[in-house]
Scaffold this active site. Sequence first.
Site, PDB file in Angstrom:
ATOM      1  N   ARG A   1      -2.203  -9.956  10.992  1.00 41.47           N
ATOM      2  CA  ARG A   1      -3.015  -8.796  10.646  1.00 41.47           C
ATOM      3  C   ARG A   1      -4.373  -8.836  11.345  1.00 41.47           C
ATOM      4  O   ARG A   1      -5.176  -7.924  11.165  1.00 41.47           O
ATOM      5  CB  ARG A   1      -3.259  -8.792   9.139  1.00 41.47           C
ATOM      6  CG  ARG A   1      -2.410  -7.807   8.353  1.00 41.47           C
ATOM      7  CD  ARG A   1      -2.798  -7.994   6.904  1.00 41.47           C
ATOM      8  NE  ARG A   1      -2.484  -6.881   6.063  1.00 41.47           N
ATOM      9  CZ  ARG A   1      -1.364  -6.782   5.339  1.00 41.47           C
ATOM     10  NH1 ARG A   1      -0.443  -7.698   5.408  1.00 41.47           N
ATOM     11  NH2 ARG A   1      -1.184  -5.757   4.547  1.00 41.47           N
TER      12      ARG A   1
ATOM     13  N   LYS B   1       6.707  -0.524   6.123  1.00 42.81           N
ATOM     14  CA  LYS B   1       7.161  -1.748   6.784  1.00 42.81           C
ATOM     15  C   LYS B   1       8.165  -2.506   5.923  1.00 42.81           C
ATOM     16  O   LYS B   1       9.208  -2.925   6.401  1.00 42.81           O
ATOM     17  CB  LYS B   1       5.983  -2.700   7.047  1.00 42.81           C
ATOM     18  CG  LYS B   1       4.927  -2.198   7.981  1.00 42.81           C
ATOM     19  CD  LYS B   1       3.929  -3.314   8.311  1.00 42.81           C
ATOM     20  CE  LYS B   1       3.127  -3.810   7.116  1.00 42.81           C
ATOM     21  NZ  LYS B   1       2.139  -2.852   6.586  1.00 42.81           N
TER      22      LYS B   1
ATOM     23  N   ARG C   1      -8.516  -0.518   2.244  1.00 42.19           N
ATOM     24  CA  ARG C   1      -7.456  -1.210   2.993  1.00 42.19           C
ATOM     25  C   ARG C   1      -7.160  -0.494   4.309  1.00 42.19           C
ATOM     26  O   ARG C   1      -6.876  -1.141   5.319  1.00 42.19           O
ATOM     27  CB  ARG C   1      -6.186  -1.315   2.138  1.00 42.19           C
ATOM     28  CG  ARG C   1      -6.343  -2.315   1.010  1.00 42.19           C
ATOM     29  CD  ARG C   1      -5.249  -2.178  -0.001  1.00 42.19           C
ATOM     30  NE  ARG C   1      -3.964  -2.623   0.516  1.00 42.19           N
ATOM     31  CZ  ARG C   1      -2.793  -2.280  -0.027  1.00 42.19           C
ATOM     32  NH1 ARG C   1      -2.760  -1.500  -1.074  1.00 42.19           N
ATOM     33  NH2 ARG C   1      -1.678  -2.736   0.472  1.00 42.19           N
TER      34      ARG C   1
ATOM     35  N   ARG D   1       3.589   4.625  -5.173  1.00 42.09           N
ATOM     36  CA  ARG D   1       4.229   3.323  -5.042  1.00 42.09           C
ATOM     37  C   ARG D   1       4.223   2.566  -6.369  1.00 42.09           C
ATOM     38  O   ARG D   1       3.244   2.547  -7.090  1.00 42.09           O
ATOM     39  CB  ARG D   1       3.497   2.506  -3.971  1.00 42.09           C
ATOM     40  CG  ARG D   1       4.215   1.227  -3.633  1.00 42.09           C
ATOM     41  CD  ARG D   1       3.976   0.834  -2.219  1.00 42.09           C
ATOM     42  NE  ARG D   1       2.765   0.049  -2.091  1.00 42.09           N
ATOM     43  CZ  ARG D   1       2.518  -0.721  -1.024  1.00 42.09           C
ATOM     44  NH1 ARG D   1       3.357  -0.764  -0.025  1.00 42.09           N
ATOM     45  NH2 ARG D   1       1.407  -1.404  -0.968  1.00 42.09           N
TER      46      ARG D   1
ATOM     47  N   ARG E   1       0.504  -1.457  -8.421  1.00 44.64           N
ATOM     48  CA  ARG E   1      -0.192  -2.665  -7.969  1.00 44.64           C
ATOM     49  C   ARG E   1      -1.687  -2.403  -7.983  1.00 44.64           C
ATOM     50  O   ARG E   1      -2.129  -1.324  -7.619  1.00 44.64           O
ATOM     51  CB  ARG E   1       0.244  -2.966  -6.538  1.00 44.64           C
ATOM     52  CG  ARG E   1       0.751  -4.349  -6.340  1.00 44.64           C
ATOM     53  CD  ARG E   1       1.462  -4.455  -5.023  1.00 44.64           C
ATOM     54  NE  ARG E   1       0.540  -4.385  -3.889  1.00 44.64           N
ATOM     55  CZ  ARG E   1       0.948  -4.438  -2.631  1.00 44.64           C
ATOM     56  NH1 ARG E   1       2.222  -4.525  -2.349  1.00 44.64           N
ATOM     57  NH2 ARG E   1       0.074  -4.382  -1.656  1.00 44.64           N
TER      58      ARG E   1
HETATM   59  P1  ADP Z   1       1.058  -3.771   2.274  1.00 42.02           P
HETATM   60  O1  ADP Z   1       2.508  -4.030   2.561  1.00 42.02           O
HETATM   61  O2  ADP Z   1       0.837  -2.689   1.301  1.00 42.02           O
HETATM   62  O3  ADP Z   1       0.231  -3.685   3.482  1.00 42.02           O
HETATM   63  P2  ADP Z   1       0.922  -6.550   1.650  1.00 42.02           P
HETATM   64  O4  ADP Z   1       1.785  -6.859   0.514  1.00 42.02           O
HETATM   65  O5  ADP Z   1       1.417  -6.842   3.018  1.00 42.02           O
HETATM   66  O6  ADP Z   1       0.509  -5.023   1.523  1.00 42.02           O
HETATM   67  O7  ADP Z   1      -0.487  -7.275   1.513  1.00 42.02           O
HETATM   68  C1  ADP Z   1      -1.248  -7.183   0.345  1.00 42.02           C
HETATM   69  C2  ADP Z   1      -2.511  -8.005   0.468  1.00 42.02           C
HETATM   70  O8  ADP Z   1      -2.172  -9.367   0.752  1.00 42.02           O
HETATM   71  C3  ADP Z   1      -3.456  -7.613   1.584  1.00 42.02           C
HETATM   72  O9  ADP Z   1      -4.296  -6.557   1.230  1.00 42.02           O
HETATM   73  C4  ADP Z   1      -4.231  -8.931   1.779  1.00 42.02           C
HETATM   74  O10 ADP Z   1      -5.184  -9.135   0.771  1.00 42.02           O
HETATM   75  C5  ADP Z   1      -3.139  -9.961   1.610  1.00 42.02           C
HETATM   76  N1  ADP Z   1      -2.473 -10.296   2.891  1.00 42.02           N
HETATM   77  C6  ADP Z   1      -1.153 -10.147   3.189  1.00 42.02           C
HETATM   78  N2  ADP Z   1      -0.887 -10.522   4.463  1.00 42.02           N
HETATM   79  C7  ADP Z   1      -2.068 -10.921   4.991  1.00 42.02           C
HETATM   80  C8  ADP Z   1      -2.488 -11.398   6.268  1.00 42.02           C
HETATM   81  N3  ADP Z   1      -1.612 -11.558   7.275  1.00 42.02           N
HETATM   82  N4  ADP Z   1      -3.799 -11.705   6.445  1.00 42.02           N
HETATM   83  C9  ADP Z   1      -4.679 -11.569   5.450  1.00 42.02           C
HETATM   84  N5  ADP Z   1      -4.381 -11.110   4.243  1.00 42.02           N
HETATM   85  C10 ADP Z   1      -3.092 -10.785   3.994  1.00 42.02           C
END
Ligand code: ADP
Length: 211
Positions: free
Chosen positions: A88, A13, A167, A123, A156
């Site tokens: 999410r 994404k 996740r 990553r 990370r």
């Molecule tokens: P990825 O792109 O790998 O999915 P993100 O950087 O978007 O990871 O998100 C990393 C973490 O940040 C998630 O695992 C969660 O803990 C938190 N997070 C990010 N966006 C949200 C959201 N919309 N709702 C809840 N937690 C979030």
Amino acid sequence: MKLILLGAPGAGKGTQAEIISEKYDIPTISTGNIIRAALKNGTEMGLKAKAYIDSGRLVPDDVVIGIIKERLSDTDCQNGFILDGFPRTIPQAEALDNMGVNVDAALSIEVDDREIVKRMSGRRVCEKCGASYHTEFKKPANDGVCDACGGKLVIRKDDEPDTVHDRLDIYHKQTEPLKSYYKTQDKLIIVEGQDKVSDTTELVLKALSEI
Ligand code: ADP
Ligand code: ZN
């Protein structure tokens, strides 16, 4: 254009968001990046989010909804934006609707779990500016060094294999239902993630041109 990007963690994404952002000249709003920046700066929100983010769990809805509300009120969001990583959960999607935000589409980039696990192991992120790289698919010019700022590239904490499985579980249980949510609104677009980033981009841009 107002766009939501859906997809499992590691589906690409963020990478596609960067490209769309440049082409359409609209900002990308990544809740993950905003939270990690808050964490680094030691703000109260960052401290609250730390335990969740490190263990790969979702940060509580009210926290991320607050972040989005504030960010969307900035002037650079007036001509559109890309939401990367928000919503999410169903309550987050409902909150967005209740803010009166009418997105044009929710684009889901689909990659199967086994492939995700493989990708996540490669990553790397810049510990200084947060830019993301991949040991195979998106190499920096110099090994272990950020192209953008010269910072050190690290794994990370939530990309460790055990956390990745959790996740993915959370993704299937809490985020994937958003596909039907946006399908009902006639806004869902599905793109199959390809092995090559540029092949996925081609499919994504074609889909967006048809909105
Ligand atoms: P990825 O792109 O790998 O999915 P993100 O950087 O978007 O990871 O998100 C990393 C973490 O940040 C998630 O695992 C969660 O803990 C938190 N997070 C990010 N966006 C949200 C959201 N919309 N709702 C809840 N937690 C979030
Ligand atoms: Zn950097």
